[in-house]
Design a protein around this motif. Structure first.
Motif, PDB file in Angstrom:
ATOM      1  N   THR A  26      35.352  46.243   8.125  1.00 57.70           N
ATOM      2  CA  THR A  26      33.857  46.231   8.010  1.00 57.70           C
ATOM      3  C   THR A  26      33.332  45.354   9.057  1.00 57.70           C
ATOM      4  O   THR A  26      34.043  44.615   9.711  1.00 57.70           O
ATOM      5  CB  THR A  26      33.770  45.582   6.614  1.00 57.70           C
ATOM      6  OG1 THR A  26      33.798  44.121   6.619  1.00 57.70           O
ATOM      7  CG2 THR A  26      34.449  46.170   5.116  1.00 57.70           C
ATOM      8  N   ARG A  27      31.887  45.694   9.078  1.00 59.30           N
ATOM      9  CA  ARG A  27      31.151  45.040  10.139  1.00 59.30           C
ATOM     10  C   ARG A  27      31.182  43.663   9.988  1.00 59.30           C
ATOM     11  O   ARG A  27      31.100  42.865  10.753  1.00 59.30           O
ATOM     12  CB  ARG A  27      29.655  45.839  10.248  1.00 59.30           C
ATOM     13  CG  ARG A  27      28.785  45.191  11.432  1.00 59.30           C
ATOM     14  CD  ARG A  27      27.794  45.787  11.902  1.00 59.30           C
ATOM     15  NE  ARG A  27      27.272  45.013  12.879  1.00 59.30           N
ATOM     16  CZ  ARG A  27      27.405  45.084  14.137  1.00 59.30           C
ATOM     17  NH1 ARG A  27      28.484  45.471  14.583  1.00 59.30           N
ATOM     18  NH2 ARG A  27      26.668  44.284  15.158  1.00 59.30           N
ATOM     19  N   TYR A  28      30.961  43.345   8.713  1.00 57.50           N
ATOM     20  CA  TYR A  28      30.577  41.883   8.562  1.00 57.50           C
ATOM     21  C   TYR A  28      32.170  41.085   8.634  1.00 57.50           C
ATOM     22  O   TYR A  28      32.162  40.086   9.005  1.00 57.50           O
ATOM     23  CB  TYR A  28      30.228  41.609   6.876  1.00 57.50           C
ATOM     24  CG  TYR A  28      28.961  41.487   7.060  1.00 57.50           C
ATOM     25  CD1 TYR A  28      28.143  40.429   7.644  1.00 57.50           C
ATOM     26  CD2 TYR A  28      28.167  42.278   6.154  1.00 57.50           C
ATOM     27  CE1 TYR A  28      26.847  40.261   7.545  1.00 57.50           C
ATOM     28  CE2 TYR A  28      26.735  42.256   6.167  1.00 57.50           C
ATOM     29  CZ  TYR A  28      25.974  41.364   6.758  1.00 57.50           C
ATOM     30  OH  TYR A  28      24.599  41.199   6.693  1.00 57.50           O
ATOM     31  N   ILE A  76      32.203  40.412  12.360  1.00 57.29           N
ATOM     32  CA  ILE A  76      31.367  39.521  12.757  1.00 57.29           C
ATOM     33  C   ILE A  76      32.023  37.996  12.421  1.00 57.29           C
ATOM     34  O   ILE A  76      31.938  37.285  13.107  1.00 57.29           O
ATOM     35  CB  ILE A  76      29.879  39.478  11.961  1.00 57.29           C
ATOM     36  CG1 ILE A  76      29.123  40.654  12.552  1.00 57.29           C
ATOM     37  CG2 ILE A  76      29.073  38.422  11.957  1.00 57.29           C
ATOM     38  CD1 ILE A  76      27.857  40.970  11.746  1.00 57.29           C
ATOM     39  N   LYS A 130      23.959  34.859   7.788  1.00 57.60           N
ATOM     40  CA  LYS A 130      24.409  35.933   6.587  1.00 57.60           C
ATOM     41  C   LYS A 130      25.801  36.124   6.554  1.00 57.60           C
ATOM     42  O   LYS A 130      26.244  36.046   5.397  1.00 57.60           O
ATOM     43  CB  LYS A 130      23.853  37.440   6.886  1.00 57.60           C
ATOM     44  CG  LYS A 130      22.555  37.414   6.708  1.00 57.60           C
ATOM     45  CD  LYS A 130      22.272  38.955   7.184  1.00 57.60           C
ATOM     46  CE  LYS A 130      20.605  39.112   7.345  1.00 57.60           C
ATOM     47  NZ  LYS A 130      20.047  40.300   8.030  1.00 57.60           N
ATOM     48  N   SER A 131      26.549  35.752   7.517  1.00 56.79           N
ATOM     49  CA  SER A 131      28.047  35.560   7.413  1.00 56.79           C
ATOM     50  C   SER A 131      28.438  34.369   6.518  1.00 56.79           C
ATOM     51  O   SER A 131      29.489  34.626   6.193  1.00 56.79           O
ATOM     52  CB  SER A 131      28.654  35.731   8.766  1.00 56.79           C
ATOM     53  OG  SER A 131      27.963  36.970   9.557  1.00 56.79           O
ATOM     54  N   LEU A 142      28.102  34.830   3.137  1.00 58.57           N
ATOM     55  CA  LEU A 142      29.295  35.831   2.784  1.00 58.57           C
ATOM     56  C   LEU A 142      30.573  35.136   2.501  1.00 58.57           C
ATOM     57  O   LEU A 142      31.151  35.325   1.418  1.00 58.57           O
ATOM     58  CB  LEU A 142      29.159  36.940   3.471  1.00 58.57           C
ATOM     59  CG  LEU A 142      30.127  38.256   2.993  1.00 58.57           C
ATOM     60  CD1 LEU A 142      29.754  38.631   1.832  1.00 58.57           C
ATOM     61  CD2 LEU A 142      30.286  39.184   4.250  1.00 58.57           C
TER      62      LEU A 142
END
Lengths: 292, 252
Positions: A166-168, A171, A191-192, A195
């Protein structure tokens, strides 16, 4: 031989429990350099509220257990997100303050949980199958060990897939390596952070429910007493390394089991000595990046 | 919207600190809306810190205007998303990520300039699944430049892109920078004065964290006394440029 098999498999089961707590700690430290001493509180609240909801759905039933695991994960994630947004976000790069705040939150949480649920451990009902045993090469393995190992393996696989595909995840992997450069590519790394706290909190909350299955009780102190083992595992595995946390969880728990059985209950002492040894020989841990 | 004659970047009274220590002091300069402005100075005068301060990577005070709007109060990611690309000193690729993952991470727009990157760095396509940490210094610099050029930028900040590279690679990097500067203005920190002469139209010279000279690049580089005083070298040919290593192959 039977004893060795028993100690080995129950050690892996205990390691599974350590991993559920240590995985979040390791990811959080790797990305944000936050030593989260409140992580045990996520586990405790997940375990307590999971048990509260689960027993109302069906005490000692699979339905109750599954619901309690889902509730534990949700509660752990929510508690972790609130902690990150309210306390940690204001203290980026202020490491001393982060430690003080998370230690304080951990202590205050225990006091709050004691106020609500009391200071004594509360005995929980297990699903009948989990009370039984399965014989492996002559060793009678408690069935709840299989649950712990299966769930931890699923969690490990889910986190690895998330990080890889996933992109997250991308990151987070990049952020663990060089957070400043991620930001300099135009990515809001905060945001990460949230998360990662949510993932770590969910794993810890799930760990809280499974700890109640393993120990047969829930208590206001469960998270804090497991946190020390999780920190040891995280440091031995290498701060920031999920794979390191998984390997170290199993190694530490198996070592602990064998030492407790063969060396007169010295499991805790042995793993502290193992920690000291790793810090002396390989300060970055088994899978951590070399410290500069 | 600012007119095209206004500078794309204006820095006024910029101060920056690293771990409480002042590294940039009252720096003021501007970057033209086209072409390359070179930021020069001896080692340790604050060139890289100035770039990091513009981006908000390090603690700073002062005014930074980008295309007529103040950006000194913004977070780094928001500054970058306004269209400023950053090619850092020492490349700073993500070593454990593949080349492809490094590039994917840098994409800020729906349709990245993949064709341009493939054309400029064909080698990266063949190494797309290789961990960036296992690449040579020159290949890592390609990744770093490619990350910037994947997006349509309004300004590119490039920090010592030829540092530590073999002569042939210095030429390649200079060629890429020249191509990039055709489409967006650039602020370039560079020690190799042959590269500066090849690319830059203006220079800003720092000393002791302050601006000590501003003006046309050719004028500065032709004045050996000025170059000697501010950069401590005799001239373009001698400054971090091994014989025959310049973008012109040392023919100058």
């Amino acid at each position: 031989m039977n004893t060795v098999i028993l100690l080995l498999i129950t050690g892996v089961g205990l390691g599974a429990l350590y991993f559920l707590v240590a995985s979040g700690l390791s990811l959080i430290y790797g990305l944000m350099h936050v030593l989260n001493f409140a992580h045990g509180a996520f586990l405790t609240l997940g375990g307590l509220l999971g048990w509260e909801v689960g027993r109302r759905v069906g005490d000692g039933t699979w339905a109750g257990l599954i619901v309690s695991m889902l509730v534990g994960m949700a509660v752990g994630a929510l508690f972790a997100v609130v902690t990150e947004l309210v306390f940690i976000r204001r203290l980026y790069n202020r490491h001393i303050e982060q430690v003080l705040v998370t230690v304080g939150l951990g202590i205050a949480s225990v006091a709050l949980f004691e106020g609500i649920w009391g200071t004594d451990a509360i005995i929980t009902n297990k699903v009948p199958w989990l009370r039984g045993t399965t014989t492996v090469l002559g060793a009678r393995i408690p069935n709840h060990i299989w649950l712990l190992i299966s769930v931890a393996a699923l969690v490990l696989a889910a986190i690895v897939l998330f990080l890889r595909y996933t992109r997250y995840g991308l990151i987070i992997r990049a952020g663990v390596e060089n957070r400043t450069m991620v930001t300099a590519l135009g990515i809001d790394v905060r945001k990460s952070f949230t998360l990662v706290f949510a993932i770590g909190g969910a794993a810890a909350g799930l760990g809280g429910v499974l700890a109640s299955v393993y120990y047969g009780n829930v208590s206001a102190h469960q998270g804090q007493s497991m946190l020390i083992y999780a920190f040891i595992v995280t440091v031995i595995g290498g701060l920031g390394s999920l794979t390191g946390a998984a390997i170290a969880s199993v190694l530490v728990a198996v070592l602990q089991q064998f030492a407790n059985f063969y060396l007169g209950g010295t499991g805790d002492l042995i793993i502290v000595l193992a920690l000291a040894g790793v810090l002396l020989v390989r300060p970055s841990g088994l899978m951590g990046r070399k410290l500069s | 919207m600012a007119s095209t004659t206004q500078p794309i970047l204006r820095v006024e009274g910029l101060y920056a600190r690293i771990s409480g220590q002042q590294v940039v002091e009252d720096v003021s300069f501007s970057v033209a809306p086209t072409g390359v402005t070179a930021l020069l100075g001896r080692n340790g005068v604050g060139k890289s810190s100035t770039i990091k301060a513009i981006l908000g990577i390090i603690e700073r005070d002062g005014t930074v205007e980008f295309d007529g709007e103040r950006i000194d109060g913004l977070r780094t990611d928001r500054i970058v998303r306004r269209g400023i690309a950053y090619v850092p000193e020492d490349r700073e690729v993500f070593a454990s990520l593949t080349v492809e993952e490094n590039l994917t991470l840098a994409v800020r727009q729906a349709e990245p300039n993949r064709a341009l990157v493939d054309e400029l760095f064909p080698e990266l396509r063949t190494r797309s699944q290789q961990a960036a940490g296992t690449l040579s210094g020159g290949q890592q610099q390609m990744v770093s430049l490619a990350r910037a050029l994947l997006n349509d930028n309004r300004l590119i900040l490039v920090d010592e892109p030829t540092k530590g590279l073999a002569p042939k690679l210095v030429f390649d990097v200079a060629r890429v920078l020249k191509a990039a500067a055709e489409t967006s203005p650039m602020l370039l920190v560079e020690q190799n004065l042959t590269v500066v002469r090849e690319l830059a139209q203006d220079v800003v010279v720092l000393s002791g964290g302050r601006v000590v000279h501003r003006g046309p690049a050719a004028e500065f580089l032709d004045d050996e006394r000025l170059v000697e005083r501010h950069l401590g070298v005799a001239g373009a040919e001698d400054h971090h440029t091994p014989e025959g290593s310049g973008p012109d192959g040392g023919a100058r």
